[in-house]
Scaffold this active site. Sequence first.
Site, PDB file in Angstrom:
ATOM      1  N   ASP A  52     -59.005  -7.792 -48.070  1.00 53.68           N
ATOM      2  CA  ASP A  52     -59.976  -7.503 -49.123  1.00 53.68           C
ATOM      3  C   ASP A  52     -60.626  -8.783 -49.629  1.00 53.68           C
ATOM      4  O   ASP A  52     -60.181  -9.894 -49.337  1.00 53.68           O
ATOM      5  CB  ASP A  52     -59.293  -6.797 -50.292  1.00 53.68           C
ATOM      6  CG  ASP A  52     -58.827  -5.395 -49.937  1.00 53.68           C
ATOM      7  OD1 ASP A  52     -59.479  -4.756 -49.088  1.00 53.68           O
ATOM      8  OD2 ASP A  52     -57.820  -4.943 -50.507  1.00 53.68           O
ATOM      9  N   TYR A 110     -46.852 -10.811 -44.650  1.00 47.28           N
ATOM     10  CA  TYR A 110     -47.711 -11.219 -45.751  1.00 47.28           C
ATOM     11  C   TYR A 110     -46.888 -12.005 -46.770  1.00 47.28           C
ATOM     12  O   TYR A 110     -45.685 -11.776 -46.924  1.00 47.28           O
ATOM     13  CB  TYR A 110     -48.317 -10.006 -46.463  1.00 47.28           C
ATOM     14  CG  TYR A 110     -49.428  -9.328 -45.714  1.00 47.28           C
ATOM     15  CD1 TYR A 110     -50.763  -9.636 -45.969  1.00 47.28           C
ATOM     16  CD2 TYR A 110     -49.147  -8.361 -44.754  1.00 47.28           C
ATOM     17  CE1 TYR A 110     -51.791  -9.001 -45.280  1.00 47.28           C
ATOM     18  CE2 TYR A 110     -50.171  -7.719 -44.065  1.00 47.28           C
ATOM     19  CZ  TYR A 110     -51.490  -8.048 -44.333  1.00 47.28           C
ATOM     20  OH  TYR A 110     -52.502  -7.427 -43.649  1.00 47.28           O
TER      21      TYR A 110
END
Length: 270
Positions: A52, A110
């Site tokens: 994003d 992540y």
Amino acid sequence: MQRIKIKVAYDGTGFCGWQLQPGLRTVQGVLELAVERITGIPVRVHGSGRTDSGVHALGQVVHFDVEDVRATVPWQKALNSLLPDDVTVLDAELVSSEFHSRYSAKRKTYTYNLWLENSFFLPWRRHYVWKCGPVDLASIDKAMQFFVGKHDFASFQNAGTPVSSTVREIYYFKRYPGQSGQEIVLEVCGSGFLKQMVRNMVGCLVNIGRGKAEPETVRSLLERKDRTAAPATAPAQGLFMAGVEYGESGCGGTDAGRNQFENCGINGEA
């Protein structure tokens, strides 16, 4: 045609995410422009996953196809000579036409950076951490373990990307020291992740760390399969795509939390 695989790091601050969007600056768009300048024709690049706006990457994996005559181009050097300062190619190689950066992935890692100090803040860290303030680390450590394993993560998926199943497997969730004494890094490795799933899990962990819920809340939220029951999404800027693995061995981001920039050959911010 030959398939090229590259590993890319980028600072997501100045991008409207990974995916192409008309009139907006995206990582995919910048990469495609650079590849086209080398090949002379438009080339579609495919990423291992979407990030994003404001999200960073230490190990985004990308592939694209070029004509045979372009296969011997020194792709890392050539692309880095054309890319802006907030994107860099860490390595490049020829791969089989059967390889796909997204569909061949076995696991992804992540990391998320939290700033725990309220009395001061280092301004140059503002694009790379969530200034969440003090949290109870023991509660966060306990809560993280409820995410580990195969679960239905419907409670931690934001709307916008239809999927056939919301079941994913988390292989581990760990905490490491951050770049300064005021930071910690949360690292999670899994088979795959739903839309904003990592940020939603971190938002839940911080809520627990602030004493607003018990660690066992994670288990009940997973069972409810209801996004509206879970806490708010964590901000984008603390999140990094750390690595993608395509083999059968363990997760590729084992030390990504402790060595975010050493591992990818970058000095300073990602």
